[in-house]
Structures are given as C-alpha cells and as structure tokens.
Scaffold this motif. Structure first.
Motif, short mmCIF file in Angstrom:
data_model
loop_
_atom_site.label_atom_id
_atom_site.label_comp_id
_atom_site.label_asym_id
_atom_site.label_seq_id
_atom_site.Cartn_x
_atom_site.Cartn_y
_atom_site.Cartn_z
N SER A 107 36.05 37.51 37.88
CA SER A 107 36.83 36.69 36.94
C SER A 107 36.86 35.20 37.33
O SER A 107 37.32 34.38 36.54
N ASN A 108 36.37 34.86 38.53
CA ASN A 108 36.38 33.45 38.96
C ASN A 108 35.00 33.06 39.47
O ASN A 108 34.81 32.77 40.66
N LEU B 228 43.41 32.99 46.35
CA LEU B 228 43.81 33.88 45.25
C LEU B 228 44.08 35.30 45.77
O LEU B 228 45.02 35.96 45.30
N SER C 238 33.79 29.83 42.02
CA SER C 238 34.87 29.36 42.89
C SER C 238 34.42 29.38 44.34
O SER C 238 33.60 30.21 44.75
N GLU D 119 38.92 29.08 47.87
CA GLU D 119 39.74 29.32 46.70
C GLU D 119 39.90 30.81 46.44
O GLU D 119 40.99 31.28 46.08
N MET D 120 38.83 31.58 46.64
CA MET D 120 38.90 33.02 46.45
C MET D 120 39.84 33.66 47.47
O MET D 120 40.61 34.58 47.14
N LEU E 297 38.49 39.85 41.26
CA LEU E 297 38.74 38.42 41.42
C LEU E 297 37.43 37.65 41.46
O LEU E 297 37.31 36.56 40.87
#
Length: 291
Positions: A251-252, A263, A255, A259-260, A248
């Motif tokens: 891929s982000n 997710l 962020s 927000e992480m 995660l």
C-alpha cells in the motif's frame, strides 16, 4: 480516562503529542534517543539522592528530638558522612558527564558534516610534507556511546524475556554482530545510517514482543480463544504480523525503509493499545482467530 492516565503515569507510545501525555515522544534520530536515555539515567541518580537526603533528614529529626537529646550540642562530628557525601557526588558527576560529552560530540559532528563524509584512504601521501600526510588520513568515527549502550541494554532485556523475535540467537550474539558491524564502518555517515537502522529494527522487535505479551495475557484470561484458532495461536500471531507488514509494503510503494519502519511501529502500537483496551473483543483478535 484522563484522570486514570494521570494517576497511573501512562506514557504515550505514539509519535505525536497527546493531551496529558507524560514522557517524550518516540525518538526520530539516534541523538534524540541518546538524549532520552540520558534523561532517564539522570533521573535514576536524582531518585537515589532524594531518598538518601530524606533518610538523613528523618534520621536527624528522630535522633535530635528535644526529648531524646535534652542537652543540645553545638558541634556534631561526622567525619565518615562528610567524606561519603563529598566522594559520591564526584562519581555521580563522572557517570553523567561521559554520555553528555558523547551526545555533544555527536551533535557537533552532524552540524559540521550533515550530508558529506570524507573519503577514506588507505594510503598516505607520497609527499614529504607533514600537512599533506595528515590530510590524507581518514576522519575518525565519532561514536554515539549513549545510543549504543541503550541498544545493548534493550537487547539484554529481550534476551532475559526469551523473546522469539531475536531470531533464535544465543545471548550476546545479536549485540555482538551489531557491534562488529558498527566498528567496521569506514565513514561517519555510514555509521549514523547503520546505527539508525539497528535502532529502528530493535524498536520493531520490542513492539512485537510487547504485543505478543499482551496477546498471551488475553489468551490466558480467555482460554476459549485457543479453541477457535485453526492452529497454534502464537504462530497465527506471527503470520498476522508478517501479513500486515507485507500489506504496508504493497500500500506504500516507493516509500523509504525508514518510513516503512515508522509505519510498522505505529501499527504495532495500535495493536497493543487495542488489545489492552478491548481484550478478547479486540478487532485484531477476531482477524487472528476468526469471528
């Protein structure tokens, strides 16, 4: 499936509303989490009152039946019950008012100071003016007692379940460290930031523990799965969760931590639902233990 959800009062764990959903969505702010906890606390008292009143009504219908009391009485003296039904609502109101005021003060503080907090000062003004001396003092921290109590109780539940996601700390140690950090902050904004972080972090630990319990249940019902694992299934499960969190992050890029965390909470909820729905045929079981 919709009928089964309605019958068994399944509460959706998602952050978005779903058809036939019962219960609130996951809280995005500390104040909303406090409102949800207050709602649950009030319903606890409502259930107690409902049971008590129904018991009184049934008892009255039973003992004052025309066959049991052939000679009716116009006045029934019940001094004890009159005192109890006057005192108990007072205590119940006190229990409800305290967290309600805490939430109201927190909401007012956010409305008045949404993005700024006064800079604390350890020295008083050298002027003799009383007004200057008062203004130079730091603003007092308004505590969210509702959310703090919720975090404490949820940590105790994980401790009672011997959750491996509390970093092996002794009972009371984890909450003690959080409480010490909260009491040492010097600004209101920093207090809200820290409280929100601890709440998100605890939500992740709760979701991981819930997923682990479901995973253990799948292994218990399907012993052959342990034979397919290259090493301890529980250790494999921990490694899988850590790898997915790293994926995660990759891929982000860019962020925010909040927000992480959101997710990751959504992903853990997806794992739990898939394990509950598909059991040993779950896609995540195959990724964990191999095809």
């Amino acid at each position: 499936m919709i009928v089964l959800k309605w019958l068994f009062l399944t509460i959706s764990p998602c952050d978005a509303a779903e058809p036939w959903q019962l219960g609130s969505q996951d809280a995005a702010t500390p104040i909303m989490q406090g409102i949800i906890d207050l709602h649950h606390d009030i319903f606890f008292f409502l259930i107690l009152i409902l049971v008590f009143v129904l018991w009184i009504l049934v008892r009255a219908l039973w003992h004052f039946h025309y066959k049991k009391n052939a000679i009716p009485q116009r006045i029934v003296h019940g001094t004890t019950i009159e005192i109890l039904r006057t005192i108990f609502p007072c205590f119940i109101s006190i229990f409800i008012v305290e967290p309600s005021f805490a939430l109201a003060l927190d909401d007012a503080a956010e409305a008045l100071f949404p993005n700024t907090a006064p800079t604390p000062s350890n020295t008083s003004s050298s002027e003799d003016s009383f007004g200057l001396s008062v203004l130079s003092e730091p603003w007092p921290i308004t505590r969210n007692l509702g959310l703090e109590s919720s975090i404490c109780n949820r940590i105790r539940l994980l401790e009672a379940a011997n959750s491996p996601f509390l970093l092996g700390k002794e009972k009371g140690q984890y909450w003690g460290e959080i409480q010490e950090c909260l009491y040492n902050v010097s600004e209101q904004r920093e207090y809200y930031r820290l409280l929100d972080f601890e709440n998100r972090d605890l939500q992740i630990r709760e979701r991981k523990h819930s997923c682990l319990e479901v995973f253990r249940g799948v292994l218990l019902r399907n012993p052959y799965l342990e034979e397919r694992a290259a090493y301890s299934p529980q250790e494999a499960f921990f490694d899988f969760l850590n790898e997915r969190r790293d994926a995660l992050d990759i891929s982000n890029p860019g962020s925010s931590p909040a927000e992480m965390d959101r997710l990751e909470i959504l992903f853990l909820g997806e794992i739990e639902r898939d394990l509950l729905r598909r059991g040993d045929e779950s896609l995540y079981i195959k990724q964990l233990l191999g095809d």
